[in-house]
Every structure is written in structure tokens, then in C-alpha cells.
Design an enzyme around this catalytic site. Structure first.
Site, mmCIF file in Angstrom:
data_model
loop_
_atom_site.group_PDB
_atom_site.id
_atom_site.type_symbol
_atom_site.label_atom_id
_atom_site.label_comp_id
_atom_site.label_asym_id
_atom_site.label_seq_id
_atom_site.Cartn_x
_atom_site.Cartn_y
_atom_site.Cartn_z
ATOM 1 N N LYS A 79 0.809 -1.349 0.067
ATOM 2 C CA LYS A 79 -0.096 -0.002 -0.069
ATOM 3 C C LYS A 79 0.894 1.279 -0.138
ATOM 4 C CE LYS A 79 -3.875 1.985 2.597
ATOM 5 N NZ LYS A 79 -4.810 1.961 3.640
ATOM 6 N N SER A 154 -9.622 2.177 2.793
ATOM 7 C CA SER A 154 -8.789 2.776 1.845
ATOM 8 C C SER A 154 -7.664 1.982 1.183
ATOM 9 C CB SER A 154 -8.143 3.846 2.643
ATOM 10 O OG SER A 154 -7.245 3.336 3.761
ATOM 11 N N SER A 178 -10.010 -0.299 6.848
ATOM 12 C CA SER A 178 -9.435 -0.175 5.322
ATOM 13 C C SER A 178 -8.870 -1.317 4.994
ATOM 14 C CB SER A 178 -8.656 1.100 5.555
ATOM 15 O OG SER A 178 -9.325 2.411 5.550
#
Length: 485
Positions: A79, A154, A178
Site C-alpha cells: 500500500k 482505503s 480499511s
């Protein structure tokens, strides 16, 4: 059949026997990215030259080593809010558009010790603020199951890349859901570990008391492998817990006879879709068939979780994001006649709308005259929410419910109304406020879109969470379904 349809343990065995090379795995990853990422849009940056060179290095070492690293040769996506040395890291924000870190996050170092190959960086909501990856400063990631729907957020790029078969696993971060919410939307497995189980050193902070890094994988066993590699105390992170890391893989026994499961009535109440409720009730029947029992319980303060979370997380974001000022690193405006203009214009041009909204909310909550009424009161409610979980865990082994109220929604459907977007995390947020571990595993479909089962455990008891998740997974076929791209 893709190579990544195999479990990590199976791939390691093939590598050990030299029936497969690390270069084969890296080739598979980049080939798949070239085939489908134009549609899915999961990756922001690729590290192909270094990845192929390192794969070759690992291949040469196979015959010379008695023991391979825990995740030897496995390709991974990271990420974009986890810093990677000399590989652009932006947190999907224009304010960090040219930021090349000078060090690696602790989790990246630990994965390197486990001998993984970093494929690239994954798209996300800007500074991890969002539930759909539509808040990225660069592009919107699509859900591999239906390209007209969101992958969640996210960590949308992290979940979509695994679901699309671009990498066998990825790292995400979870502040209010997330990891678990996009895992649910994309039909993969995502774990938010106990707060403090995994080092946050090198994670670009959103809300420091809530953020936690965790793995997204295709199955529960792989998830345990990755957590095994990244968990543990870190002297570089004062909030990492000095707690022994057990052998998570030994928890995957398939035996849950006699286990007591709590099902919060609030998790099957108003606002939760019928498909999500039905999938959980069917999952509970499976768990009953495996010898567990379940009872309905109450988490009475969970109704305040959403408001509590947005006050606390936005307050922490207001402080954490003050460092992005155009002076030290990242974007700097060309439109400034003095220092104050430099600060104002850099931040107004560099941050997206959602980030600005939360900074303003947090600054207001922390301001003189409102601190006691909002921030301090929210901290008190957080303590009550944590106590609710502790009370339930005195009698039960795990808590089970849906991960999300609905399956993935259409791109653009909720962007005009932040409150309906925020409500999407209503079932995951309490877990972050309490600091306990939670996992999402596939448990069914609604209109061709995946649904997730959330299993929540006691502090530092990821082993029991994995045990229940693995037993459920082995008794069902939901995790075997793959999207057609």
C-alpha cells in the site's frame, strides 16, 4: 490455473524442489498486471527492474540454502502509505507526488528478511481517508468483480490486486476498516491485527492511535504466514507491544468444537442489508455444524462509534498532517509571496477535498472551547466501547457479524454525500476503537458481488480469530471463487 491459485506453502514446496523459480512467480505477476491493471487500476508504481534482479538473486540462492525464508520468493504489493526506500511513496496524495523515501518501513524490512519480492505500490484513498479508493489523488481503482463498482477503501488497490490475481498477497493499513472492508468487497481475506501487534514505523500516519498494518491474501493460511513475518515488537515504534508472537499457523486446526460465538444484535440491525444478514446467518449454521455455539449479545455503545471515530481520527489527522507544509518535502506551491501564503497555498493545492474536510473537522474539535465538548467526550465514549468488547469476551471466544452492511456500491454513487460514505464503515470502526483484532473472510455473494464475514477476537488473540476463520473457510467454497476479467 494461475500460479497464485496455489497457497504460499505449496509455492514454497515447488520452489524448494526447483519445479518453479522465483523468476517464474515475478513473471506471472507482471504478466497479469500488464493484462488486467489497465482495467483494475490497482498499482501506482512498479519496481520491475529491481524485482527481476532480486528474483534472479533468490533463484541462485535456492541450491545453496538449507532453509528458505518464510515467504521466500513470493511477490507482494505494498500500500502506498508504507514507505519503501527509493520507490516512490505518495499516500495517493499530490502533496507527496515526487516523494522517494530514504528508508524502509519496519514491515518492509521484515518482509525482506522473509525474502519476498516487492512488485510495486498500490493505490488507496488519499492519506487512507475514504472507503472507496475514489479519494486517490491519481486514479480510481475498480472492483475486479464488477468494474462499475468500487473495491472499497482505503486499501482498495491492495484488495483489488489480490482479487485480480496480480499478486498472491499485499499489505494494507486499517484505521476504521480499511483492510477488512475492501477485503469484503473484493472477496479476499483481510486481517486488522491487534493495535500494537505490527510496527507502524514507516506508515504515513492518519490517526496514530487507530492505524494498524495488516495482510490481504486469498486464503486464511496465507494470511497467517504474512502476519507471522511482520508481527512483533519494534524499538522504532513506541506503540508496538512487547508481546510474544505465537505460531499462528499452529492455530489452523479446523477444530472449533465447544467454542462460544457472540453475535451483536447491533450488527444485524437497522442499516444492515438483508443479503449481509442472511449470509451471516448461513455462516453461523456452518459454524454450528462444526461444533461451535452462538448467542446474541449487545455492544450498547457501538451506536456512538461512527461519531466517536470521526472526531478522534480527524483530530489526530489534523495534527499528523501539519507536517506537510511545502518546506521539508513533497509538493511546494509556486504561488506564494510570503511564508503564510506558502503554507496555505501548498496545502490547499496539494490536499484533496476529503483530506481538507477531515483536517478542518479535527482542528475544530481540538480548538479552544470545543475540546471538552467534542474530543474529550469522544475519548470517554471510546473507553466505553472498549469496555463493551471486554465484557463480551469474558464469556465468548469470538464475535461474529457482517463486515459491511452491503456489497460494493457503484463508482460515484456516494461521493456527493460524505455521511452515507462514512456509514459504510459502521461495522468495522468499533474494532479499531477497541484495538482488538478482526478478520474478513468471504461468506457469499449478492448480485454477483462478494460479501464478507467479520470475526473479531480478544486483544493479541489473532490465533483464535484465525482458527475460526480457517475452519469456516475449509467448510465452504466462497474463497475459491474468482472474478472474470
Amino acid at each position: 490455473m494461475s500460479l497464485f491459485d496455489h497457497k504460499i506453502s505449496e509455492l514454497k514446496e515447488l520452489l524448494h524442489k526447483k519445479e518453479l523459480s522465483v523468476s517464474d512467480l515475478v513473471d506471472e505477476s507482471y504478466k497479469r498486471i500488464n493484462e488486467v491493471d489497465g482495467k483494475v487500476q490497482a498499482f501506482l508504481a512498479l519496481d520491475e527492474e529491481k524485482a527481476r534482479a532480486y528474483a534472479k538473486e533468490l533463484d541462485e540462492a535456492v541450491g545453496e540454502k538449507d532453509e528458505l525464508g518464510l515467504l521466500f520468493g513470493m511477490p507482494i504489493g505494498v500500500k502506498d502509505n508504507i514507505v519503501t526506500k527509493d520507490l516512490r511513496t505518495t499516500a495517493s496524495s499530490k502533496i507527496l507526488q515526487n516523494f522517494d523515501p530514504i528508508y524502509d518501513a519496519t514491515v518492509v524490512n521484515r518482509l525482506r528478511d522473509a525474502e519476498v519480492v516487492t512488485i510495486g505500490k498500490l493505490n488507496m484513498d488519499e492519506f487512507a481517508m475514504g472507503s472507496s479508493t475514489e479519494n486517490s489523488g491519481y486514479k480510481a481503482t475498480k472492483n475486479p468483480w464488477n468494474l462499475n463498482t468500487v473495491p472499497g477503501g482505503s486499501s482498495g488497490g491492495s484488495a483489488a490486486s489480490v482479487a485480480a490475481g496480480e499478486v498472491p498477497f499485499s499489505l494494507g493499513s486499517d484505521t476504521g476498516g480499511s483492510i477488512r472492508q475492501p477485503a469484503s468487497f473484493c472477496g479476499v481475506v483481510g486481517l486488522k491485527p491487534t493495535y500494537g501487534r505490527v510496527s507502524r514505523y514507516g506508515l504515513i500516519a492518519f490517526a496514530s492511535s487507530l492505524d494498524q498494518i495488516g495482510p490481504i491474501t486469498r486464503n486464511v493460511e496465507d494470511n497467517a504466514y504474512v502476519l507471522q513475518a511482520i508481527a512483533g515488537v519494534d524499538q522504532m515504534d513506541a506503540t508496538s507491544a512487547n508481546v510474544d508472537v505465537p505460531d499462528f499457523l499452529s492455530s489452523l486446526t479446523g477444530d472449533i468444537k465447544g467454542m462460544k460465538i457472540a453475535v451483536p444484535k447491533e450488527y444485524l440491525g437497522e442499516g444492515v442489508g438483508e443479503e449481509a444478514k442472511e449470509s451471516v446467518l448461513q455462516a453461523l449454521k456452518v459454524l454450528e455444524g462444526l461444533g461451535a455455539t452462538w448467542e446474541e449479545v449487545s455492544l450498547p455503545h457501538s451506536k456512538y462509534a461512527l461519531a466517536t471515530y470521526y472526531l478522534l481520527s480527524s483530530s489526530e489527522a489534523s495534527a499528523n498532517l501539519a507536517r506537510f507544509d511545502g518546506i521539508r518535502y513533497g509538493y511546494r506551491t509556486d504561488n506564494a509571496e510570503n511564508l503564510i501564503d506558502l503554507y496555505k497555498n501548498t496545502r490547499s493545492e496539494g490536499f484533496g477535498n476529503e483530506v481538507k474536510r477531515r483536517i478542518m473537522l479535527g482542528t475544530f474539535a481540538l480548538s479552544s472551547g470545543y475540546y471538552d465538548a467534542y474530543y474529550k467526550k469522544a475519548q470517554k465514549v471510546r473507553t466505553l466501547i472498549k469496555k463493551d468488547f471486554e465484557d463480551v469476551f469474558e464469556k465468548y471466544d469470538v464475535i461474529v457479524g457482517p463486515t459491511t452492511p452491503t456489497p460494493a456500491f457503484k463508482i460515484g454513487e456516494k461521493t456527493s454525500d460524505p455521511l452515507t460514505m462514512y456509514a459504510n464503515d459502521i461495522l468495522t470502526i468499533p474494532v479499531n476503537l477497541a484495538g482488538v483484532p478482526g478478520i474478513s473472510v468471504p461468506c457469499g455473494f449478492a448480485n454477483g458481488l462478494p460479501l464478507g464475514l467479520q470475526i473479531i477476537g480478544k486483544h493479541f488473540d489473532e490465533g483464535t480469530v484465525y482458527r475460526v476463520a480457517h475452519a469456516f473457510e475449509q467448510a465452504t467454497d466462497h474463497h475459491k471463487a474468482k472474478p472474470e476479467l
